[in-house]
Write a protein that holds these residues in place. Structure first.
Motif, short mmCIF file in Angstrom:
data_model
loop_
_atom_site.label_atom_id
_atom_site.label_comp_id
_atom_site.label_asym_id
_atom_site.label_seq_id
_atom_site.Cartn_x
_atom_site.Cartn_y
_atom_site.Cartn_z
N LEU A 1 0.87 -1.17 0.00
CA LEU A 1 0.00 0.00 0.00
C LEU A 1 0.91 1.22 0.00
O LEU A 1 1.68 1.42 0.94
CB LEU A 1 -0.91 -0.01 1.23
CG LEU A 1 -1.84 1.19 1.41
CD1 LEU A 1 -2.75 1.40 0.20
CD2 LEU A 1 -2.66 1.02 2.68
N VAL A 2 0.85 2.01 -1.06
CA VAL A 2 1.66 3.22 -1.22
C VAL A 2 0.77 4.42 -0.91
O VAL A 2 -0.30 4.58 -1.51
CB VAL A 2 2.20 3.35 -2.66
CG1 VAL A 2 3.02 4.61 -2.83
CG2 VAL A 2 3.01 2.11 -3.04
N VAL A 3 1.22 5.27 0.03
CA VAL A 3 0.40 6.40 0.46
C VAL A 3 1.20 7.69 0.34
O VAL A 3 2.28 7.80 0.93
CB VAL A 3 -0.09 6.23 1.92
CG1 VAL A 3 -1.09 7.32 2.28
CG2 VAL A 3 -0.68 4.85 2.14
N ASP A 4 0.68 8.63 -0.40
CA ASP A 4 1.28 9.96 -0.52
C ASP A 4 0.18 10.92 -0.94
O ASP A 4 -0.62 10.60 -1.81
CB ASP A 4 2.41 9.95 -1.56
CG ASP A 4 3.35 11.13 -1.40
OD1 ASP A 4 2.86 12.28 -1.34
OD2 ASP A 4 4.57 10.92 -1.36
N ASP A 5 0.16 12.10 -0.30
CA ASP A 5 -0.86 13.08 -0.66
C ASP A 5 -0.58 13.72 -2.01
O ASP A 5 -1.45 14.38 -2.57
CB ASP A 5 -1.01 14.15 0.43
CG ASP A 5 0.27 14.88 0.74
OD1 ASP A 5 1.32 14.23 0.85
OD2 ASP A 5 0.22 16.11 0.90
N GLU A 6 0.60 13.52 -2.56
CA GLU A 6 0.89 13.95 -3.93
C GLU A 6 0.56 12.76 -4.84
O GLU A 6 1.32 11.80 -4.91
CB GLU A 6 2.34 14.38 -4.07
CG GLU A 6 2.65 15.64 -3.27
CD GLU A 6 4.05 16.15 -3.53
OE1 GLU A 6 4.46 16.18 -4.72
OE2 GLU A 6 4.71 16.52 -2.55
N LYS A 7 -0.59 12.85 -5.52
CA LYS A 7 -1.10 11.72 -6.30
C LYS A 7 -0.09 11.21 -7.31
O LYS A 7 0.05 10.01 -7.50
CB LYS A 7 -2.39 12.12 -7.02
CG LYS A 7 -3.56 12.31 -6.09
CD LYS A 7 -4.78 12.77 -6.85
CE LYS A 7 -5.72 11.61 -6.94
NZ LYS A 7 -7.00 11.93 -7.56
N ALA B 1 -6.21 5.43 3.14
CA ALA B 1 -5.26 4.33 3.27
C ALA B 1 -5.74 3.30 4.29
O ALA B 1 -5.58 2.10 4.08
CB ALA B 1 -3.89 4.87 3.67
N LEU B 2 -6.33 3.78 5.39
CA LEU B 2 -6.87 2.85 6.38
C LEU B 2 -7.98 1.99 5.78
O LEU B 2 -8.03 0.78 6.01
CB LEU B 2 -7.40 3.60 7.60
CG LEU B 2 -6.35 4.18 8.53
CD1 LEU B 2 -7.03 5.00 9.63
CD2 LEU B 2 -5.47 3.09 9.11
N GLU B 3 -8.86 2.62 5.01
CA GLU B 3 -9.93 1.86 4.35
C GLU B 3 -9.34 0.85 3.38
O GLU B 3 -9.77 -0.31 3.33
CB GLU B 3 -10.88 2.81 3.62
CG GLU B 3 -11.69 3.70 4.55
CD GLU B 3 -12.50 4.74 3.80
OE1 GLU B 3 -12.62 4.65 2.56
OE2 GLU B 3 -13.00 5.67 4.45
N ALA B 4 -8.35 1.29 2.59
CA ALA B 4 -7.72 0.38 1.62
C ALA B 4 -7.02 -0.77 2.32
O ALA B 4 -7.06 -1.91 1.87
CB ALA B 4 -6.73 1.16 0.75
N ALA B 5 -6.37 -0.49 3.45
CA ALA B 5 -5.65 -1.53 4.19
C ALA B 5 -6.59 -2.61 4.70
O ALA B 5 -6.23 -3.80 4.73
CB ALA B 5 -4.87 -0.91 5.35
#
Length: 152
Positions: A39-45, A71-75
């Motif tokens: 899961l890759v998370v960054d506020d810069e799309k 990200a929590l939902e995706a996780a």
């Protein structure tokens, strides 16, 4: 990222070996043989999407999220083996996200990354709560990113 027979090329034209063989279409989907999930998370799309694409081309199954809450939902749905998250994000920083993921999915390996110098206080706050996370500086070459993920 461009794949040519027997070689990989980064956007800067440099050649690197991601260290993963090309996925086999008949590959089993069992947990032991499936691709590692990230899961890759960054506020810069653009960053999140690019990193996820590089990882997908390198033998991982990666998805992108653009803030801590999504990200929590995706996780919860994706059940990642790895979390790769930016530290400085609005609403929920990467350390808070990492702590929440660690509590709900303790087997998930976590690597934080940041291009900002001001993350020391955030990481110290997490450490004061008993959570220490590895940090990788942005920008990072794809080969170095994959190497660090393997080290976790």
């Amino acid at each position: 990222m461009l794949q040519m027979p027997g070689a990989w090329f980064a956007a800067d034209g440099s050649n690197f070996d991601p260290g993963f063989s090309a996925p086999n279409e008949r590959e089993s989907t069992s947990r032991e043989t499936r691709k590692p999930r990230i899961l890759v998370v960054d506020d810069e799309k653009r960053i999140a999407d690019t990193v996820a694409e590089i990882l997908n081309l390198s033998g991982f199954e990666a998805v992108a999220a653009y803030d801590g809450w999504s990200a929590l939902e995706a996780a919860m749905r994706f059940r990642p083996d790895y979390l790769l998250s930016d530290v400085l994000m609005p609403r929920m920083n990467g350390a808070e996200l990492a702590i929440t993921i660690r509590q709900s999915q303790p087997a998930t390996k976590i690597l934080l990354f940041s291009g900002q110098a001001g993350v020391a206080d955030i990481l110290q706050s997490a450490q004061d709560r008993g959570y220490a996370f590895d940090l990788l500086a942005k920008p990072v070459h794809p080969a170095r990113l994959i190497e660090r993920l393997r080290e976790l």
